[in-house]
Enzyme design. Structure first.
Site, short mmCIF file in Angstrom:
data_model
loop_
_atom_site.label_atom_id
_atom_site.label_comp_id
_atom_site.label_asym_id
_atom_site.label_seq_id
_atom_site.Cartn_x
_atom_site.Cartn_y
_atom_site.Cartn_z
N ASN A 31 -33.14 52.93 46.71
CA ASN A 31 -34.43 52.30 47.01
C ASN A 31 -35.31 53.30 47.77
O ASN A 31 -35.04 53.60 48.94
CB ASN A 31 -34.16 51.04 47.87
CG ASN A 31 -35.44 50.42 48.38
OD1 ASN A 31 -36.54 50.69 47.88
ND2 ASN A 31 -35.31 49.56 49.39
N TRP A 32 -36.34 53.78 47.08
CA TRP A 32 -37.18 54.82 47.70
C TRP A 32 -38.19 54.23 48.69
O TRP A 32 -38.89 54.96 49.36
CB TRP A 32 -37.91 55.61 46.61
CG TRP A 32 -37.02 56.40 45.70
CD1 TRP A 32 -35.65 56.53 45.79
CD2 TRP A 32 -37.41 57.19 44.57
NE1 TRP A 32 -35.18 57.35 44.78
CE2 TRP A 32 -36.23 57.76 44.02
CE3 TRP A 32 -38.63 57.47 43.96
CZ2 TRP A 32 -36.26 58.59 42.89
CZ3 TRP A 32 -38.66 58.30 42.84
CH2 TRP A 32 -37.48 58.86 42.31
N LYS A 33 -38.28 52.92 48.75
CA LYS A 33 -39.24 52.24 49.64
C LYS A 33 -40.64 52.82 49.43
O LYS A 33 -40.97 53.22 48.33
CB LYS A 33 -38.79 52.34 51.10
CG LYS A 33 -37.31 51.96 51.29
CD LYS A 33 -36.96 51.73 52.71
CE LYS A 33 -35.45 51.55 52.83
NZ LYS A 33 -35.05 50.88 54.04
N HIS A 74 -35.58 41.87 49.57
CA HIS A 74 -35.15 42.96 50.43
C HIS A 74 -35.49 42.60 51.88
O HIS A 74 -36.50 41.95 52.14
CB HIS A 74 -35.83 44.27 50.03
CG HIS A 74 -35.30 45.45 50.80
ND1 HIS A 74 -35.78 45.78 52.04
CD2 HIS A 74 -34.31 46.33 50.52
CE1 HIS A 74 -35.10 46.83 52.49
NE2 HIS A 74 -34.21 47.18 51.58
N GLU A 120 -36.84 44.07 54.25
CA GLU A 120 -38.19 44.42 54.74
C GLU A 120 -39.22 43.42 54.21
O GLU A 120 -40.24 43.16 54.85
CB GLU A 120 -38.53 45.86 54.35
CG GLU A 120 -37.76 46.83 55.25
CD GLU A 120 -37.27 48.09 54.58
OE1 GLU A 120 -37.83 48.49 53.53
OE2 GLU A 120 -36.29 48.67 55.09
N GLU A 149 -26.82 43.34 52.71
CA GLU A 149 -27.38 44.38 53.56
C GLU A 149 -27.61 43.82 54.96
O GLU A 149 -28.64 43.19 55.22
CB GLU A 149 -28.72 44.87 53.00
CG GLU A 149 -28.64 45.43 51.60
CD GLU A 149 -29.82 46.34 51.32
OE1 GLU A 149 -29.60 47.55 51.21
OE2 GLU A 149 -30.95 45.85 51.23
N GLY A 209 -31.56 51.44 57.77
CA GLY A 209 -32.42 52.48 58.33
C GLY A 209 -32.12 52.80 59.79
O GLY A 209 -32.92 53.47 60.46
N SER A 261 -27.51 52.09 55.70
CA SER A 261 -27.15 53.44 56.15
C SER A 261 -25.97 54.04 55.39
O SER A 261 -25.08 54.66 55.99
CB SER A 261 -26.90 53.45 57.67
OG SER A 261 -28.08 53.07 58.35
N GLY A 289 -30.93 53.42 50.85
CA GLY A 289 -32.34 53.63 51.18
C GLY A 289 -32.60 55.09 51.48
O GLY A 289 -32.73 55.91 50.58
N GLY A 290 -32.64 55.43 52.78
CA GLY A 290 -33.01 56.78 53.22
C GLY A 290 -32.33 57.91 52.47
O GLY A 290 -32.99 58.87 52.05
C1 PEP Z 1 -32.26 49.72 51.94
O1 PEP Z 1 -33.43 50.02 51.99
O2 PEP Z 1 -31.91 48.82 51.16
C2 PEP Z 1 -31.30 50.42 52.79
C3 PEP Z 1 -30.04 50.06 52.76
O3 PEP Z 1 -31.78 51.44 53.57
P1 PEP Z 1 -30.90 52.57 54.36
O4 PEP Z 1 -29.88 53.09 53.40
O5 PEP Z 1 -31.89 53.60 54.77
O6 PEP Z 1 -30.25 51.88 55.52
#
Ligand code: PEP
Length: 253
Positions: A9-11, A97, A99, A169, A175, A215, A236-237
């Site tokens: 997920n590039w957000k 999600h 966010e 999640e 994040g 993460s 994500g990141g």
């Molecule tokens: C996400 O955005 O779904 C996520 C899990 O982010 P991260 O890996 O950065 O925690």
């Protein structure tokens, strides 16, 4: 046997140039695991979906959207429908999600409509669920996740629910650099699978893939994937770095 699935997920990151080069680098890295049975997807911002989908058209990497609207077309200024996303080459759509739940304020009812609309539009929804830190501390994770799953899948029969992937999640791990322990992840995934088996038939519950997100990094991917009910990873990141994302995928095969 559930096929592993890793999605990045590039957000709200990348631009017109870097989205295409990131996609190209991920595709190049994937050649090293050619022949392995795994589904891989990248989930760029809406505006770069089409160019990323074109870049990946000769690869086995699928493209997903970060959100989807509840209707297919009409007077809904600013929204994007499942059928539009399908039309430009999307396979998946994230629904709910964290966010979108906690920053934008999406409710379980809205997310349920999005899951349903994604399927109607020809997409495979990824329903995201997970508890806040306060909820984990006060030991209501089970209640929160149960409510999110029941509400998110409300009204979906067996056929529709078989199109769904669930992503667990924990919000406190997204994040933050904090990852759920393998025990915490497995416990939550087991709980979700048990709940699905109460809502649907056993075989269907057994076939639904449950991804872990929060993460995920190259050094914890394989350990998380080693858990019985962890079928894949939502990243994500670390998905913004092609080498890290490819390493995570390698850890998941
Ligand atoms: C996400 O955005 O779904 C996520 C899990 O982010 P991260 O890996 O950065 O925690």
């Amino acid at each position: 046997m559930r096929k592993p699935f890793v999605a990045g997920n590039w957000k709200m990151n990348t631009d017109s140039h870097s989205s295409v080069s990131l996609a190209r680098d991920v595709a190049a890295g994937m050649s090293e695991i050619a022949g392995h049975k795994i589904d891989v997807a990248v989930i760029p911002p809406f505006v770069y979906l089409q160019s990323v989908a074109r870049t990946l058209s000769a690869s086995s990497i699928a493209v997903g959207a970060q959100d989807v609207y509840t209707e297919q077309q009409g007077a809904f200024t600013g929204e994007i429908s499942g059928s539009m996303l399908k039309d430009i080459g999307c396979t998946y759509a994230l629904c709910g999600h964290s966010e979108r739940r906690h920053v934008i304020g999406e409710t379980d009812e809205l997310i349920n409509k999005k899951v349903s609309a994604a399927i109607s539009g020809g997409l495979l929804p990824i329903l995201c669920v997970g508890e806040l830190l306060e909820q984990r501390k006060t030991e209501v994770t089970k209640e929160v996740v149960t409510r999110q799953i029941r509400a998110g899948l409300a009204g979906l029969g067996d056929e529709k629910v078989s199109a769904v992937t669930v992503a667990y999640e924990p919000v406190w791990a997204i994040g933050t650099g904090l990852t759920a322990t393998t025990k915490q992840a497995q416990e939550a995934h087991r709980l979700i699978r048990k709940l699905l088996s109460e809502m649907y038939d056993e075989q269907l519950a057994d076939d639904i893939r449950i991804l872990y997100g929060g993460s995920v990094k190259p050094d914890n991917a394989a350990e998380l994937m080693g858990q019985q009910d962890v079928d894949g990873l939502l990243v994500g990141g670390a998905s913004l770095d092609a080498d890290d994302f490819v390493a995570i995928v390698k850890g998941a095969v």
